[in-house]
Structures are given as structure tokens and as C-alpha cells.
Design an enzyme around this catalytic site. Structure first.
Site, PDB file in Angstrom:
ATOM      1  N   GLU A 136       6.360  -9.582 -10.410  1.00 32.61           N
ATOM      2  CA  GLU A 136       5.178  -9.187  -9.651  1.00 32.61           C
ATOM      3  C   GLU A 136       4.142 -10.291  -9.457  1.00 32.61           C
ATOM      4  O   GLU A 136       3.029 -10.215  -9.997  1.00 32.61           O
ATOM      5  CB  GLU A 136       4.512  -7.966 -10.321  1.00 32.61           C
ATOM      6  CG  GLU A 136       5.440  -6.777 -10.410  1.00 32.61           C
ATOM      7  CD  GLU A 136       4.798  -5.550 -11.036  1.00 32.61           C
ATOM      8  OE1 GLU A 136       3.643  -5.629 -11.472  1.00 32.61           O
ATOM      9  OE2 GLU A 136       5.461  -4.509 -11.088  1.00 32.61           O
ATOM     10  N   GLU A 143      11.733  -1.719 -11.555  1.00 38.28           N
ATOM     11  CA  GLU A 143      10.757  -0.900 -12.297  1.00 38.28           C
ATOM     12  C   GLU A 143      10.441   0.355 -11.485  1.00 38.28           C
ATOM     13  O   GLU A 143      10.205   0.261 -10.274  1.00 38.28           O
ATOM     14  CB  GLU A 143       9.421  -1.631 -12.519  1.00 38.28           C
ATOM     15  CG  GLU A 143       9.449  -2.690 -13.581  1.00 38.28           C
ATOM     16  CD  GLU A 143       8.076  -3.319 -13.823  1.00 38.28           C
ATOM     17  OE1 GLU A 143       7.040  -2.675 -13.528  1.00 38.28           O
ATOM     18  OE2 GLU A 143       8.051  -4.470 -14.292  1.00 38.28           O
TER      19      GLU A 143
HETATM   20  O1  IFM Z   1       3.094  -2.099 -17.091  1.00 36.97           O
HETATM   21  C1  IFM Z   1       3.281  -2.608 -15.806  1.00 36.97           C
HETATM   22  C2  IFM Z   1       4.296  -3.723 -15.822  1.00 36.97           C
HETATM   23  O2  IFM Z   1       3.940  -4.733 -16.700  1.00 36.97           O
HETATM   24  C3  IFM Z   1       4.434  -4.310 -14.451  1.00 36.97           C
HETATM   25  N1  IFM Z   1       4.679  -3.286 -13.474  1.00 36.97           N
HETATM   26  C4  IFM Z   1       3.858  -2.120 -13.480  1.00 36.97           C
HETATM   27  C5  IFM Z   1       3.776  -1.532 -14.869  1.00 36.97           C
HETATM   28  C6  IFM Z   1       2.863  -0.294 -14.870  1.00 36.97           C
HETATM   29  O3  IFM Z   1       1.583  -0.643 -14.528  1.00 36.97           O
END
Ligand code: IFM
Length: 590
Positions: free
Chosen positions: A163, A355
Site C-alpha cells: 500500500e 487483504e
Molecule cells: O491494518 C491495515 C494493514 O496494515 C494495511 N491494510 C489495511 C489494514 C486495515 O486498516
């Protein structure tokens, strides 16, 4: 089967969010260590100093993954644990931790997917300018080389950055995340450019040095837009929005994805950011543009879009009371379908959902269990949308639930619980949530367990099909056939078969066989189960027929499957203490 046989089911966490041991065995500080030590940045002044103490408890955590039936675990490596000063000396003890973790995962039959950078930038390098320093891509390449040299004899799946929209946008523009900078746009984009160069350099390093053929990707997180209705106009407007660059920040897909996949910043981005855009040379773009094997997507929610009068995207508000998570993120499962579809259309790479998940305030109930039905409903809805994408030919290779366990949620501290495993942060006791048990079944049946909800999810499904799916799921251990279901529904078996085929695009007898085999697979993993027992408890008339069907569908005999997949006694014991329901015990399941 709705999910391809090689589909990868996993869960994910990141180093700073779970490891703790912030200064153990020679680890250097990261920007998150220093950021959280200053007041006012994190909810209730919390830090990741101890977090889930995964550094010391990784064996227990891998056993939990095993009890959950995970096929893969996506972890991240802490740069300053491996190189305390970010560059130069390698800390053998720090690297040793990941070495042991990888071995433990492989011994449990869980494939490690390694992310090189999930936001914990070494503090010593931050003092030298951090991502603003033009040397930062070389620092990252050297760190990547140390990790690849050590782990690539066993690790094949690699991701470079997690990200960039977040660690650049929140870390360098709004200042909500470490290192807490509020820079002007030119510096923000310069830091981003160096991060993209770091990505490219790391891909080169992985390809040059890996001892086993690597599969390389990355995990960006741009905003996903989905059509408010499925009219062609709304679909086009949502597609346009997903491809657009907005002037107010870096939360978009293409500023990040285009350089990586196409080797150039998007025209629209250069126009929108104007003079603030970095001066990128041809050589820079060549470095960033390395071939990658998959496009990771971190998707949690999306925004609904309608076509405005001239077809331009207009945000469509959600109705009052629309379900949200504890973050107040909207629950919008369509984002997974449209996100995967639009991003594949754009970049033409296999997609991995690296994710997806939701936060809530889960707690251990009086019965010792964590009843997180809301998370189960969330996952059902999102996974059904992923199934829809697959059914329409979108090449999705895997799904990773965020997160393996409750953890340190950055500026929100421990307020948000995203995990499949509940963690008591005082005692460090782990408890598998109901969602973990449920996810285990989804994994074991390769998504077949979702079929029973598919009918409910699709209002166009006629009652006979819905009820057939329910009947099959509820009676899977009994020796019924199509005639039995038809007589239960008071209709003709041919009518039922025709309707089923029309709406499910699959043969009813094949559906029943596959559901029985998925159930048998689950039973075969349990210790003490004979093949005769499993055949009987999966509704087969005899062992020979069972073996024949099992082999045809799974490609192995039940005996071979049992040898490979039977849960270890440790995992079984742990599952029992972590609250795997009694009905999961085959001795009491019928
Ligand atoms: O916890 C975060 C993660 O580190 C990166 N993506 C989003 C998740 C939830 O906010």
C-alpha cells in the site's frame, strides 16, 4: 467447482502489527517505534512494542494457522530487524527469526508469502531523509538482497511494497501515520517516486538472486468504485472513476499501478498533478517497470458510482443504516467483484486479493467462544462476489483474509479487531473466533461451502434450487439421491435437474458428488478416521465407489490425501483448546 483447484486460501498480518519484541536481539528502531513513543499520535498512546508477541509465540501462531487449515500465510519482514540501521550490517539474529518462521510454516504445510515492506521504515534511514533521499531505492535493494539470499531457498512468493498509497499518503501527506510528515505535494510525489523505484529494484534483486523460481507481485490499495446499478452507463462511470486521478491526494490506482505495469505515469496524473509531478527519467521508468507475476489488491470497501448527465462519475450515497464496520468503512462486497474485474481489465495480470476483512469489537463470550457472526456475514458476501468474478473469467489466484489475528491497527491502536483469531493483549491468550472455524470449512471445501449462501444471495434463484442447495448441505452425511430431493420438494426429478442446471450452470448429480467429496476431505484430515468410516459418513454406498470418485475429483486416492493432509496431533490438540466445536470431531459429528 466455483473456485479453481489451485486457488490459494490464506490470511495475512504484518511485522510491526504483531511481532512486538521491538528492540529484541539487536533490532533497530523503525519510524513506527519512534512515532508511537511520542504522545498524541495513537489512540490511548498505545504502541506495537509487545503487540501479539508473535516474535516469541510464532510456533503457537503457526499451529493456529494449521488448525484453521490455512494454505498460505502472508507475512512481512521488518527491515530494521534485519538491518538495524537500515543499511550496512545485517543482524543475523533478526534474519534468523524469519528463517525459523518460514521453516515452521513449511513444516505445517503452509506456504509463506513474504512482503518486503509493510510500512516500518528504519528510523536511522529516516534521519537521512527517508523516502525523500534518492538513495532510498538502493538501500531497499540491499535489504531485499539480504532477505532473498536467506529465504529464497524456501520462499517462492514475494511482494515488494504494501500500500504505497498509505505509507506515502498517510505517512508523508496527512501525517496520520509514521513518520508523521505533512509535506507539500511535490515532496509527497517525490517520496512516492523513490518508493516505486525501490519496488523496481527489489523485483530485479528477487529475479536475479532467488534460489527458487520466484512469483513476484505487490499490494497497492487504491480506491475501488463500483456501479450503483448495473446499467451500462453506471458501469462505465465506475470504470472511469477507478481509472481516474483526483487532485486532492494520492488515493488512486493509476498513479501507482501504471508505472509498475506500463512503465509510465498516466497522462491524466501528469495533467492533474502538473508541476508537482516528479521529474522521472527514462531510466527511472525502466527500473520501475519490471515484469510482475500478479497484481495484489487490498480491497476492504468501495464507493458506489452513478453516471452523471454527461456520463462522468458521480458518487451515489448509501442509504441510511447501510452496514458499516467499526472503522465506519462501508460494507460493500461488490467492491471485490468490480475491483478485481476493473483492475484486471486495466493491467491484464492475474489478481490476488492480498487483504480483505473487517474490524469490530469482538470479545470472548461467557461460553469462552468469540461469536463474530458479523465477520462471517461480511466474508460470505465478499467471497460470493469474488466467486462471481471467477465465474465470469476474471483470473483471481488467491484470497488473504486481513487479518490472521487481532493486532495493532496503526493510529487506532488496539481499538479495532480485524483478526480471525482473538488476542487478549493482557494475557496473550489466543482464541479462534467463529469466523476462523467457518473459514476453515470454506478452505477445506475450496469454496464449495459458500454455495449454500449463493442461492440466498441471488434473488433470481428459484426456490427449488435454493432448497436443493440447502438440502444437500444439511444431509451430506446421508445416502440420498436426486429422487429423494425431488420427492422432498414434491416435484419431478427431471424438472429439478433441469432447473438446477439452468441456474447453477452445473449438473446436480455432479454438485452432490463434489459436495460429498469436499466433506470427505474434511473428515480425512481428522485423526483416527478410517477410509471406510469416511465413505460411510460422506453418504457413499461403498468404499470402492468412494475411492473411485475421490480419485477422479481430487487426483489422489483417499489414502494418499490422508497421508498428506491429516492434521498433526499438536494442531488437533490446539484446535480443541482454542475451541474448535465438538461437531468438528468426527467421532461425534454424525
Ligand atoms: O491494518 C491495515 C494493514 O496494515 C494495511 N491494510 C489495511 C489494514 C486495515 O486498516
Amino acid at each position: 467447482m466455483s473456485f479453481p483447484t489451485n486457488f490459494c486460501w490464506g490470511a495475512v498480518a504484518s511485522a510491526y502489527q504483531i511481532e512486538g519484541a521491538w528492540d529484541a536481539d539487536g533490532k533497530g528502531p523503525s519510524v513506527w517505534d519512534t512515532f508511537t513513543s511520542r504522545r498524541g499520535h495513537v489512540w490511548e498512546g498505545q504502541t506495537g512494542r509487545t503487540a501479539c508477541d508473535h516474535y516469541n509465540r510464532y510456533r503457537e501462531d503457526v499451529a493456529l494457522m494449521s488448525a484453521m487449515g490455512l494454505q498460505a500465510y502472508r507475512l512481512s519482514v521488518s527491515w530494521s530487524r534485519v538491518m538495524p540501521e537500515g543499511t550496512g550490517k545485517v543482524n543475523a539474529a533478526g534474519l534468523g527469526f524469519y528463517d525459523r518462521l518460514v521453516d515452521e510454516l513449511l513444516a505445517a504445510g503452509i506456504q509463506p508469502w513474504v512482503t518486503l515492506f509493510h510500512w516500518d521504515f528504519p528510523y536511522q534511514l529516516f534521519l537521512r531523509g527517508g523516502w525523500l533521499n534518492p538513495d532510498s531505492p538502493s538501500w531497499f535493494a540491499k535489504y531485499a538482497a539480504a532477505v532473498v539470499d536467506r529465504l529464497s531457498d524456501r520462499v517462492t512468493h514475494w511482494m515488494t511494497l504494501n500500500e504505497p498509497q498509505c505509507f506515502i499518503g498517510l505517512g508523508h501527506a496527512s501525517g496520520e501515520h509514521a513518520p508523521g510528515l505533512k509535506l507539500d505535494l511535490p515532496e509527497v510525489l517525490l517520496a512516492g517516486h523513490h518508493a516505486l523505484l525501490a519496488h523496481g529494484r527489489a523485483v530485479e534483486v528477487i529475479r536475479e538472486r532467488a534460489k527458487r523460481k520466484p512469483i513476484v507481485g505487490w499490494s497497492p490499495a487504491g480506491t475501488i468504485y463500483y456501479p450503483a446499478t448495473e446499467s451500462p452507463e453506471d458501469i462505465n462511470a465506475a470504470r472511469l472513476a477507478t481509472r481516474s486521478i483526483w487532485p486532492d491526494g494520492v488515493w488512486n490506482n493509476r498513479w501507482w499501478g501504471d508505472p509498475v505495469v506500463f512503465g509510465s505515469y498516466p497522462e491524466e496524473g501528469l495533467r492533474v498533478y502538473g508541476d508537482a509531478a516528479p521529474r522521472a527519467t527514462k531510466a527511472d521508468m525502466k527500473t520501475i517497470h519490471q515484469p510482475i507475476d500478479f497484481y495484489g489488491c487490498n480491497i476492504f470497501q468501495g464507493d458506489a458510482i452513478k453516471a452523471g448527465a454527461d456520463g462522468t462519475p458521480v458518487l451515489a450515497p448509501l442509504p441510511p443504516g447501510h452496514p458499516r464496520t467499526l472503522y465506519l468503512w462501508s460494507q460493500t462486497p461488490q467492491a471485490l467483484y468490480w475491483g478485481a474485474k476493473f483492475l484486471q481489465e486495466l493491467y491484464r495480470l492475474p489478481i490476488v486479493i492480498t487483504e480483505n476483512g473487517m474490524s469490530n469489537c469482538d470479545m470472548v463470550g461467557h461460553d469462552g467462544r468469540v461469536h463474530d457472526q458479523v465477520r462471517i456475514e461480511f466474508m460470505i458476501a465478499y467471497l460470493l462476489q469474488l466467486r462471481r468474478a471467477l465465474a465470469e473469467g476474471v483470473d483471481v489466484r488467491g484470497y488473504f483474509a486481513w487479518s490472521l489475528m487481532d493486532n495493532f491497527e496503526w493510529q487506532e491502536g488496539y481499538k479495532h479487531r480485524f483478526g480471525l483469531v482473538h488476542v487478549d493483549f493482557v494475557t496473550q491468550k489466543r482464541t479462534l473466533k467463529e469466523s476462523a472455524h467457518w473459514y476453515r470449512e470454506v478452505i477445506q471445501t475450496n469454496g464449495q461451502a459458500l454455495e449454500q449462501y449463493a442461492a440466498v444471495d441471488s434473488p433470481t434463484q428459484p426456490y427449488v434450487v435454493q432448497e436443493t442447495l440447502r438440502y444437500v448441505a444439511a444431509n451430506i452425511g446421508q445416502p440420498f439421491n436426486i429422487k429423494d430431493i425431488a420427492s422432498h420438494l414434491r416435484c419431478h426429478p427431471d424438472f429439478l435437474s433441469r432447473k438446477f442446471k439452468q441456474h447453477m450452470q452445473s449438473d446436480l448429480s455432479d454438485h452432490i458428488r463434489r459436495a460429498r467429496i469436499a466433506h470427505a476431505g474434511e473428515l480425512l484430515r481428522q485423526p483416527g478416521m478410517t477410509i471406510d468410516d469416511v465413505a460411510e459418513r460422506s453418504g457413499f454406498s461403498d468404499r470402492i465407489h468412494f475411492t473411485k470418485v475421490f480419485r477422479r475429483i481430487i487426483g489422489q486416492t483417499p489414502g494418499q490425501f490422508q497421508k498428506r493432509h491429516r492434521a498433526s496431533p499438536e494442531a488437533t490438540a490446539l484446535a480443541a483448546t482454542a475451541g474448535i466445536p465438538q461437531s468438528r470431531n468426527p467421532r461425534s459429528s454424525v
